[in-house]
Design an enzyme around this catalytic site. Structure first.
Site, mmCIF file in Angstrom:
data_model
loop_
_atom_site.group_PDB
_atom_site.id
_atom_site.type_symbol
_atom_site.label_atom_id
_atom_site.label_comp_id
_atom_site.label_asym_id
_atom_site.label_seq_id
_atom_site.Cartn_x
_atom_site.Cartn_y
_atom_site.Cartn_z
ATOM 1 N N ARG A 171 -8.504 -7.260 -32.162
ATOM 2 C CA ARG A 171 -8.769 -6.547 -33.407
ATOM 3 C C ARG A 171 -7.664 -6.728 -34.448
ATOM 4 O O ARG A 171 -7.908 -6.687 -35.642
ATOM 5 C CB ARG A 171 -8.940 -5.066 -33.089
ATOM 6 C CG ARG A 171 -10.200 -4.510 -33.664
ATOM 7 C CD ARG A 171 -10.425 -3.104 -33.299
ATOM 8 N NE ARG A 171 -9.336 -2.476 -32.553
ATOM 9 C CZ ARG A 171 -9.363 -1.229 -32.171
ATOM 10 N NH1 ARG A 171 -10.400 -0.478 -32.466
ATOM 11 N NH2 ARG A 171 -8.379 -0.702 -31.491
ATOM 12 N N LYS A 215 -9.949 -5.716 -13.867
ATOM 13 C CA LYS A 215 -10.180 -4.412 -13.251
ATOM 14 C C LYS A 215 -9.759 -3.313 -14.229
ATOM 15 O O LYS A 215 -8.947 -3.605 -15.112
ATOM 16 C CB LYS A 215 -9.406 -4.295 -11.954
ATOM 17 C CG LYS A 215 -7.912 -3.979 -12.120
ATOM 18 C CD LYS A 215 -7.305 -3.447 -10.843
ATOM 19 C CE LYS A 215 -6.072 -2.659 -11.149
ATOM 20 N NZ LYS A 215 -5.305 -2.181 -10.062
ATOM 21 N N ASP A 239 -9.788 -10.062 -8.968
ATOM 22 C CA ASP A 239 -8.833 -9.234 -8.235
ATOM 23 C C ASP A 239 -7.656 -10.178 -7.985
ATOM 24 O O ASP A 239 -7.750 -11.081 -7.147
ATOM 25 C CB ASP A 239 -9.415 -8.746 -6.914
ATOM 26 C CG ASP A 239 -8.456 -7.781 -6.230
ATOM 27 O OD1 ASP A 239 -7.230 -8.019 -6.310
ATOM 28 O OD2 ASP A 239 -8.903 -6.803 -5.618
ATOM 29 N N HIS A 240 -6.572 -9.970 -8.723
ATOM 30 C CA HIS A 240 -5.529 -11.009 -8.698
ATOM 31 C C HIS A 240 -4.881 -11.131 -7.321
ATOM 32 O O HIS A 240 -4.255 -12.142 -7.021
ATOM 33 C CB HIS A 240 -4.501 -10.793 -9.803
ATOM 34 C CG HIS A 240 -3.616 -9.615 -9.608
ATOM 35 N ND1 HIS A 240 -3.944 -8.364 -10.034
ATOM 36 C CD2 HIS A 240 -2.414 -9.509 -9.020
ATOM 37 C CE1 HIS A 240 -2.974 -7.535 -9.713
ATOM 38 N NE2 HIS A 240 -2.030 -8.192 -9.090
ATOM 39 N N LYS A 269 -3.364 -14.846 -4.703
ATOM 40 C CA LYS A 269 -2.022 -15.062 -4.146
ATOM 41 C C LYS A 269 -2.075 -16.122 -3.043
ATOM 42 O O LYS A 269 -3.002 -16.144 -2.235
ATOM 43 C CB LYS A 269 -1.468 -13.751 -3.562
ATOM 44 C CG LYS A 269 -1.044 -12.767 -4.634
ATOM 45 C CD LYS A 269 -0.547 -11.484 -4.004
ATOM 46 C CE LYS A 269 -0.207 -10.457 -5.066
ATOM 47 N NZ LYS A 269 1.034 -10.743 -5.776
ATOM 48 N N GLU A 291 4.979 0.135 -4.049
ATOM 49 C CA GLU A 291 5.593 -0.160 -5.343
ATOM 50 C C GLU A 291 6.781 0.766 -5.554
ATOM 51 O O GLU A 291 6.773 1.898 -5.062
ATOM 52 C CB GLU A 291 4.595 0.079 -6.481
ATOM 53 C CG GLU A 291 3.368 -0.807 -6.422
ATOM 54 C CD GLU A 291 2.394 -0.474 -7.545
ATOM 55 O OE1 GLU A 291 2.289 -1.256 -8.478
ATOM 56 O OE2 GLU A 291 1.762 0.595 -7.468
ATOM 57 N N ASP A 315 -7.381 2.984 -7.974
ATOM 58 C CA ASP A 315 -6.580 1.933 -8.605
ATOM 59 C C ASP A 315 -6.203 0.817 -7.631
ATOM 60 O O ASP A 315 -6.061 -0.330 -8.036
ATOM 61 C CB ASP A 315 -5.298 2.566 -9.189
ATOM 62 C CG ASP A 315 -4.564 1.617 -10.116
ATOM 63 O OD1 ASP A 315 -5.228 1.034 -10.997
ATOM 64 O OD2 ASP A 315 -3.337 1.448 -9.968
ATOM 65 N N HIS A 355 -7.866 -3.839 -4.302
ATOM 66 C CA HIS A 355 -6.915 -4.736 -3.650
ATOM 67 C C HIS A 355 -6.876 -4.566 -2.125
ATOM 68 O O HIS A 355 -6.979 -5.534 -1.375
ATOM 69 C CB HIS A 355 -5.502 -4.518 -4.197
ATOM 70 C CG HIS A 355 -5.399 -4.667 -5.676
ATOM 71 N ND1 HIS A 355 -6.023 -5.672 -6.372
ATOM 72 C CD2 HIS A 355 -4.746 -3.940 -6.610
ATOM 73 C CE1 HIS A 355 -5.751 -5.553 -7.657
ATOM 74 N NE2 HIS A 355 -4.977 -4.508 -7.824
ATOM 75 N N LYS A 392 3.235 4.666 -5.162
ATOM 76 C CA LYS A 392 4.222 4.366 -6.208
ATOM 77 C C LYS A 392 5.524 5.101 -5.912
ATOM 78 O O LYS A 392 5.541 6.079 -5.181
ATOM 79 C CB LYS A 392 3.670 4.821 -7.561
ATOM 80 C CG LYS A 392 2.450 4.029 -7.969
ATOM 81 C CD LYS A 392 2.114 4.207 -9.420
ATOM 82 C CE LYS A 392 1.001 3.277 -9.838
ATOM 83 N NZ LYS A 392 1.399 1.869 -9.871
HETATM 84 P P1 NAD Z 1 -3.619 -3.524 -23.975
HETATM 85 O O1 NAD Z 1 -3.941 -2.151 -24.487
HETATM 86 O O2 NAD Z 1 -2.201 -3.972 -23.975
HETATM 87 O O3 NAD Z 1 -4.418 -4.594 -24.847
HETATM 88 C C1 NAD Z 1 -5.750 -4.389 -25.230
HETATM 89 C C2 NAD Z 1 -6.225 -5.543 -26.101
HETATM 90 O O4 NAD Z 1 -7.573 -5.255 -26.495
HETATM 91 C C3 NAD Z 1 -5.435 -5.754 -27.378
HETATM 92 O O5 NAD Z 1 -5.328 -7.133 -27.623
HETATM 93 C C4 NAD Z 1 -6.319 -5.114 -28.450
HETATM 94 O O6 NAD Z 1 -6.150 -5.675 -29.736
HETATM 95 C C5 NAD Z 1 -7.683 -5.450 -27.901
HETATM 96 N N1 NAD Z 1 -8.724 -4.558 -28.438
HETATM 97 C C6 NAD Z 1 -8.777 -3.208 -28.408
HETATM 98 N N2 NAD Z 1 -9.902 -2.772 -28.998
HETATM 99 C C7 NAD Z 1 -10.575 -3.874 -29.414
HETATM 100 C C8 NAD Z 1 -11.804 -4.092 -30.087
HETATM 101 N N3 NAD Z 1 -12.601 -3.076 -30.483
HETATM 102 N N4 NAD Z 1 -12.163 -5.366 -30.329
HETATM 103 C C9 NAD Z 1 -11.410 -6.397 -29.957
HETATM 104 N N5 NAD Z 1 -10.246 -6.270 -29.313
HETATM 105 C C10 NAD Z 1 -9.828 -5.016 -29.054
HETATM 106 O O7 NAD Z 1 -4.284 -3.630 -22.549
HETATM 107 P P2 NAD Z 1 -3.854 -4.591 -21.328
HETATM 108 O O8 NAD Z 1 -2.788 -3.922 -20.559
HETATM 109 O O9 NAD Z 1 -3.619 -5.950 -21.838
HETATM 110 O O10 NAD Z 1 -5.154 -4.529 -20.397
HETATM 111 C C11 NAD Z 1 -6.343 -5.246 -20.706
HETATM 112 C C12 NAD Z 1 -7.304 -5.098 -19.535
HETATM 113 O O11 NAD Z 1 -6.703 -5.623 -18.363
HETATM 114 C C13 NAD Z 1 -7.680 -3.662 -19.187
HETATM 115 O O12 NAD Z 1 -8.999 -3.663 -18.692
HETATM 116 C C14 NAD Z 1 -6.722 -3.309 -18.052
HETATM 117 O O13 NAD Z 1 -7.255 -2.311 -17.207
HETATM 118 C C15 NAD Z 1 -6.672 -4.639 -17.342
HETATM 119 N N6 NAD Z 1 -5.473 -4.852 -16.538
HETATM 120 C C16 NAD Z 1 -4.246 -4.886 -17.120
HETATM 121 C C17 NAD Z 1 -3.122 -5.123 -16.337
HETATM 122 C C18 NAD Z 1 -1.755 -5.209 -16.957
HETATM 123 O O14 NAD Z 1 -0.818 -5.531 -16.214
HETATM 124 N N7 NAD Z 1 -1.582 -4.953 -18.220
HETATM 125 C C19 NAD Z 1 -3.256 -5.330 -14.960
HETATM 126 C C20 NAD Z 1 -4.532 -5.300 -14.402
HETATM 127 C C21 NAD Z 1 -5.624 -5.066 -15.199
#
Ligand code: NAD
Length: 484
Positions: free
Chosen positions: A51, A148, A177-178, A182, A216, A235, A240, A331
């Site tokens: 966005r 996830k 599922d990362h 591994k 963790e 979670d 996992h 955790k």
């Molecule tokens: P984040 O909040 O850092 O990023 C979200 C992204 O979505 C941003 O780029 C934002 O601009 C975009 N976004 C939000 N609303 C939007 C819209 N209406 N249209 C288009 N883009 C939009 O989140 P994150 O930590 O990067 O996580 C993303 C996904 O990955 C989630 O489902 C989270 O559960 C999953 N996830 C994240 C991690 C991690 O380590 N961060 C690990 C496992 C899973």
């Protein structure tokens, strides 16, 4: 040992949420490392879509910063980053509106593999799927990659599967599922099904029990508001730990092919018995020297969400009837360590007498840190003084076994993204698998909610609540030490 690079076809990869934390920490640096290794073929492109209003150059700067911060230590030829950045562009796109979609469509090429990575909140998955379809970006061969959590319970997972199914076939859907990416987790299958040594012993007759620990050291940190609605069960266990359990417990698939492997995993989940509530211990970390308590972290003094869970499970089938599987994750524990331990039974009769003590073979598979395996073997204690026995580990650290090439082993995200491009779903969860996992998980959660169960407080830096130790002690067993 020389690692083989299997090239992939040129691809267009759109990362929805391309400015987010996951994209910056894992996806983009991972793609850069594949580029460095020569696995990202010429003619491929990466399009960030989110966005935030950004120009191509601003996005490239963000990607460059992410690679610098999270890129990992692999050596790359000078100038490679510039070449990589030339493959990157950005389109401001709203998952909930129509802005950006026509431009995004204009960037897609016909002759390349098309993949869309949904690295956004799951509440946007349906909107993205619908717009990919409506704006004509999704071709019959396009793939979507979903992060996830996949649903919050069975009902939401089913609804999400149904929404996606309106626009995509199951063969196009890659639920990540990362853990499955591994190296050690895949090695688990190689060890089980590539060797004659273990499989004949891999059953209730020879295995006393199996322990799976994912520990963790971090707390919930900035994810407090999300985590408090989820907890360790949703979670970590539902996805996992369940996946690890499946790979450890499943029957040999006829082939190492997506549906053959996933059919066997599904059978394990369906054979899981409901867990007696006496066999579940939930915990919350208290405050300690290096941080606030769980309840302070989530800003809810009455929260009953678990940051730790231990449980004893049974799989009702011929192979495993009577062998318990102990799962534990939490955790703010004493070390960051993930391990699967297969603890074999005692020898049926000790010819060395009672003084020789009790010795057991244990095959421990370390997922992190120091991916590798250890097999505890009982031998004679060296030196004079009669026949005393001692357990020594046969230790195989992948870093030692592979030498400098261990550095080149792709991390989980890199491998999985390349699998998406190749169209190989073996290491991704199928819709029915996810639903079966929730079907097992939901009643357990509903059970402790109905009992108004309050998690036990545990000291940060410990191995979890005392009751979790008792879960094993009661059975005359003990957890392996949580150590890095
Ligand atoms: P984040 O909040 O850092 O990023 C979200 C992204 O979505 C941003 O780029 C934002 O601009 C975009 N976004 C939000 N609303 C939007 C819209 N209406 N249209 C288009 N883009 C939009 O989140 P994150 O930590 O990067 O996580 C993303 C996904 O990955 C989630 O489902 C989270 O559960 C999953 N996830 C994240 C991690 C991690 O380590 N961060 C690990 C496992 C899973």
């Amino acid at each position: 040992m020389v690692s083989r690079l299997i090239p992939v076809d040129p691809f267009d990869l759109v990362i929805f949420g391309g400015t987010g934390d996951l994209a910056r920490r894992k996806i983009l640096p991972g793609l850069f490392r594949r580029f460095c290794s020569g696995q990202m073929p010429e003619g491929s492109q990466i399009v960030g879509a989110a966005r935030t209003e950004l120009s191509d150059d601003e996005y490239r700067q963000m990607v460059s910063d992410a690679v610098a911060e999270f890129g990992g230590g692999r050596a790359c030829e000078e100038g490679t980053l510039d070449a990589f950045l030339k493959t990157v562009s950005y389109v401001t796109t709203d998952a909930k509106g129509d802005g950006g979609w026509v431009e995004l469509h204009g960037k897609m090429r016909d002759a390349t593999v098309r993949a869309f990575y949904f690295s956004v909140a799951p509440s946007l998955f349906g909107d993205l799927a619908e717009r990919l379809h409506r704006f004509g970006l999704a071709t019959p061969d396009s793939r979507i990659v979903l992060e996830k959590p996949f649903g919050h319970d069975l009902a939401t997972a089913k609804a999400l599967n149904a929404t996606l199914a309106q626009h995509f076939n199951e063969t196009q859907i890659y639920r990540i599922d990362h853990y499955l990416g591994k190296e050690t987790v895949q090695n688990l299958m190689a060890v089980r099904f590539g060797n004659m040594l273990f499989e004949p012993l891999w059953n209730a007759q020879y295995v006393d029990h199996i322990q799976i620990t994912v520990a963790e050291t971090v707390g919930v940190g900035g994810r407090g508001s999300y985590y408090d609605k989820s907890g360790a069960m949703r979670d970590m266990v539902q996805n996992h730990l369940m996946q690890l359990l499946c790979l450890i417990a499943m029957e040999p698939p006829a082939k190492f092919e997506p549906d053959a492997v996933r059919d066997e995993k599904l059978k394990v989940i369906r054979a899981l018995e409901p867990v007696d509530w006496h066999h579940i211990v939930r915990g919350q970390y208290g405050a300690g020297d290096n941080g606030p308590s769980y309840r302070e972290d989530v800003e809810d003094p009455k929260s009953r969400t678990e940051s730790f869970i231990a449980m004893k499970c049974h799989i009702s089938n011929w192979r495993w009837a009577g062998t318990p599987f102990y799962l534990r994750t939490g955790k703010r524990l004493k070390a960051r360590a993930s391990e699967i331990a297969v603890v074999f039974k005692d020898a049926p009769h000790s010819i060395f007498g009672a003084d020789a003590g009790r010795h057991r073979n244990v095959l421990a598979i370390r997922l992190q840190p120091n991916e590798g395996m250890t097999l505890d073997v009982t031998i004679k204690e060296p030196g004079p003084g009669g026949m005393r026995l001692v357990d020594v580990p046969l230790d195989m650290s992948f870093a030692d076994a592979l030498g400098p090439e261990a550095e080149e082993v792709p991390d989980a995200y890199e491998r999985l993204i390349m699998d998406v491009i190749r169209g190989n779903q073996t290491l991704f969860m199928r819709g029915d698998e996810v639903e079966a996992a929730w079907a097992w998980t939901d009643p357990l959660i509903e059970g402790w909610q109905a009992r108004h169960d309050v998690p036990k407080t545990y000291d940060p830096g410990s191995s979890g609540p005392e009751d979790a130790l008792m879960l094993m002690h009661r059975d005359g067993r003990k957890w392996r030490e949580v150590k890095a």
